[in-house]
Design an enzyme around this catalytic site. Structure first.
Site, mmCIF file in Angstrom:
data_model
loop_
_atom_site.group_PDB
_atom_site.id
_atom_site.type_symbol
_atom_site.label_atom_id
_atom_site.label_comp_id
_atom_site.label_asym_id
_atom_site.label_seq_id
_atom_site.Cartn_x
_atom_site.Cartn_y
_atom_site.Cartn_z
ATOM 1 N N HIS A 1 -37.099 -26.886 -66.602
ATOM 2 C CA HIS A 1 -38.269 -27.308 -67.726
ATOM 3 C C HIS A 1 -37.436 -28.456 -68.745
ATOM 4 O O HIS A 1 -37.347 -29.104 -68.236
ATOM 5 C CB HIS A 1 -37.542 -26.300 -68.842
ATOM 6 C CG HIS A 1 -36.422 -26.198 -69.343
ATOM 7 N ND1 HIS A 1 -35.586 -26.855 -70.453
ATOM 8 C CD2 HIS A 1 -34.838 -25.643 -68.945
ATOM 9 C CE1 HIS A 1 -34.796 -26.585 -70.760
ATOM 10 N NE2 HIS A 1 -34.119 -25.927 -69.307
ATOM 11 N N ASP B 1 -39.014 -28.914 -71.118
ATOM 12 C CA ASP B 1 -39.023 -29.107 -73.049
ATOM 13 C C ASP B 1 -37.242 -28.827 -73.298
ATOM 14 O O ASP B 1 -36.431 -28.885 -72.238
ATOM 15 C CB ASP B 1 -39.186 -28.076 -73.527
ATOM 16 C CG ASP B 1 -39.472 -26.323 -73.539
ATOM 17 O OD1 ASP B 1 -38.754 -26.074 -71.694
ATOM 18 O OD2 ASP B 1 -38.848 -25.275 -73.545
ATOM 19 N N ASP C 1 -29.481 -30.122 -70.646
ATOM 20 C CA ASP C 1 -30.506 -28.766 -70.824
ATOM 21 C C ASP C 1 -31.506 -29.783 -71.187
ATOM 22 O O ASP C 1 -32.528 -29.626 -71.772
ATOM 23 C CB ASP C 1 -30.025 -28.096 -72.058
ATOM 24 C CG ASP C 1 -30.248 -27.164 -71.451
ATOM 25 O OD1 ASP C 1 -31.203 -26.511 -70.462
ATOM 26 O OD2 ASP C 1 -30.413 -26.440 -72.223
ATOM 27 N N GLU D 1 -39.774 -23.332 -71.734
ATOM 28 C CA GLU D 1 -38.163 -21.662 -71.261
ATOM 29 C C GLU D 1 -37.169 -21.959 -72.445
ATOM 30 O O GLU D 1 -37.133 -20.337 -72.976
ATOM 31 C CB GLU D 1 -37.220 -23.072 -70.458
ATOM 32 C CG GLU D 1 -36.436 -22.227 -69.627
ATOM 33 C CD GLU D 1 -34.968 -22.245 -70.506
ATOM 34 O OE1 GLU D 1 -34.316 -20.997 -70.212
ATOM 35 O OE2 GLU D 1 -34.570 -22.838 -71.446
ATOM 36 N N GLU D 2 -37.457 -23.250 -73.535
ATOM 37 C CA GLU D 2 -36.639 -23.388 -74.787
ATOM 38 C C GLU D 2 -37.363 -22.323 -75.448
ATOM 39 O O GLU D 2 -36.236 -21.823 -76.627
ATOM 40 C CB GLU D 2 -35.921 -24.331 -75.094
ATOM 41 C CG GLU D 2 -35.418 -25.504 -74.224
ATOM 42 C CD GLU D 2 -34.125 -24.589 -73.610
ATOM 43 O OE1 GLU D 2 -33.737 -23.493 -74.471
ATOM 44 O OE2 GLU D 2 -33.124 -25.205 -73.207
ATOM 45 N N GLU E 1 -30.262 -25.357 -64.819
ATOM 46 C CA GLU E 1 -29.436 -25.444 -65.482
ATOM 47 C C GLU E 1 -28.187 -25.883 -65.827
ATOM 48 O O GLU E 1 -27.303 -25.648 -64.456
ATOM 49 C CB GLU E 1 -29.482 -23.622 -66.075
ATOM 50 C CG GLU E 1 -31.066 -22.969 -66.564
ATOM 51 C CD GLU E 1 -31.332 -23.823 -68.023
ATOM 52 O OE1 GLU E 1 -30.464 -24.071 -68.956
ATOM 53 O OE2 GLU E 1 -32.517 -23.333 -68.084
ATOM 54 N N HIS F 1 -27.548 -28.137 -76.967
ATOM 55 C CA HIS F 1 -28.207 -27.637 -78.157
ATOM 56 C C HIS F 1 -27.276 -28.395 -79.218
ATOM 57 O O HIS F 1 -27.360 -27.698 -80.652
ATOM 58 C CB HIS F 1 -28.703 -25.999 -78.396
ATOM 59 C CG HIS F 1 -28.969 -24.802 -77.046
ATOM 60 N ND1 HIS F 1 -29.741 -24.027 -77.249
ATOM 61 C CD2 HIS F 1 -29.619 -25.855 -75.932
ATOM 62 C CE1 HIS F 1 -30.694 -23.713 -75.950
ATOM 63 N NE2 HIS F 1 -30.241 -24.576 -75.346
#
Length: 375
Positions: free
Chosen positions: A66, A68, A99, A133-134, A162, A348
């Protein structure tokens, strides 16, 4: 600066907060088109996706990921601007570094190197990339998989980028994930004055014994690959804010992370049987985010382990711990699915970062997996 590091920096510099892509996919598809990939851009609602394939027939090794990222939080708390990739003491800082823009860069450069060595490789190489995805993950990988199934295309092996590693790149491979089943339960009572409880029905008091039973329940014992299924309450809301009012209802949100020893339907039935035992008046709404999946020993696991030993000098642990990923949408098609990416210690978080040296190791590992399966 290596090609992988440069591409990672270029991707990080694009502020692709979910569901925005911010031009990341255009960067990737330009590079892939140059080495013979056929690109199909797929936009569902406000989400950008693409499917890219090189090769005419045979088994498909798909790189999934992903573009995003999660919001950066307060930029003032970062040691450098979150969308200005910055290298300090061997670490690349920026939102998405781990990520998963580092993985995306490694995937592209791995394919460039592999195709240069093996222009007539067997089988097919594919990319399934989304910008959803997020977030709610409703118009991303799940929609692309449906689109592929509608035209009869099946992925054989899938590497999801991931950040699976814990201490050093390649030390952990995720070869499965637990299922995730969420629920919102609304228990109905009767509002009233706290001084006159006989004229009211307190939903908090009514539901508390049922929640205690749910929390104490042994849902299963897990197995060699998965821990026992867990039940966790994440939200409990009731009351008007006043101290002298018995609430009329209570809303509870809870989640199961479940192993292959249980099914979503079984968990629903057992939950509602416990609620019925307590004679509750309630509404219930379930949401299945994903079924559990497991990729046992086989061609993909063997290739990944061989590649990590050679390129990272590590003996990888196979694990199913952690949250869900888009692998949950791909595994039900019959594909063998693994998650393999950089260290996840800062994902994150403020000051998300990835070890610069790990990016080239990851690219070399992906390239070695390509050789093991398609050379």
């Amino acid at each position: 600066m290596s090609p992988t590091l440069q591409l990672a920096c270029d991707l990080i510099s694009r502020a692709s907060v979910t569901p925005e892509d911010a031009g990341c996919q255009a960067l990737m598809t330009e590079r892939l088109r140059a080495i013979g990939f056929h690109i199909e851009s797929l936009r569902f609602d406000d989400v950008d996706n693409f499917w890219a394939v090189r090769g005419a027939s045979g088994p498909i090794l798909c790189f999934a990921g992903h573009t995003d990222v999660v919001p950066e939080g307060d930029p003032a708390k970062w040691q450098s601007p979150p969308y200005e990739p910055t290298i300090t003491d061997g670490l690349l800082y920026g939102r998405g570094a781990a990520d998963m823009k580092g993985s995306l860069a490694a995937m592209v450069t791995a394919c460039e190197a592999f195709v240069a060595e093996h222009p007539n490789h067997t089988g097919r190489i594919a990319f399934l990339i989304t910008s959803d995805e997020e977030g709610i993950a409703a118009n991303g990988t799940v929609k692309v998989v449906e689109w592929l199934e509608a035209r009869g295309e099946k992925v054989t092996w899938c590497l999801v980028g991931e950040p699976s590693s814990t201490q050093s790149v390649g030390d952990v491979i995720k070869n499965g994930r637990r299922g995730s089943l969420g629920c919102k339960l609304t228990v109905k009572g009767k509002q009233g004055h706290v001084a006159y409880p006989h004229l009211a029905k307190n939903p908090i008091h009514l539901v508390a014994p049922a929640l205690a039973d749910l929390a104490a329940e042994q849902w299963d014992e897990g197995n060699d690959f998965f821990p026992a299924t867990s039940f966790q309450v994440s939200n409990f809301n009731a009351g008007t804010g006043a101290t002298n009012v018995i609430p009329g209802e209570a809303a509870i949100v809870f989640n199961f992370r479940f192993s292959t020893e249980s099914t979503a339907d079984e968990l629903k039935q057992r939950t509602e049987a416990i609620l019925a035992k307590h004679g509750l008046d309630y509404d219930i709404h379930w949401h299945l985010s994903g079924e559990p999946f497991l990729t046992p020993a086989g061609a993909l696991v063997d290739a990944a382990v061989t590649a990590i030993r050679a390129e990272c000098g590590a003996e990888p642990e196979l694990s199913t711990s952690g949250g869900t990923s888009d692998g949950r949408f791909i595994a039900p098609t019959g594909a063998q699915v693994l998650e393999l990416g950089p260290v996840n210690a800062t994902i994150h978080q403020i000051n998300e970062c990835v070890n610069v040296a790990d990016l080239d190791k990851l690219s070399a590992t992906y390239q070695r997996i390509l050789k093991e399966l398609l050379a």
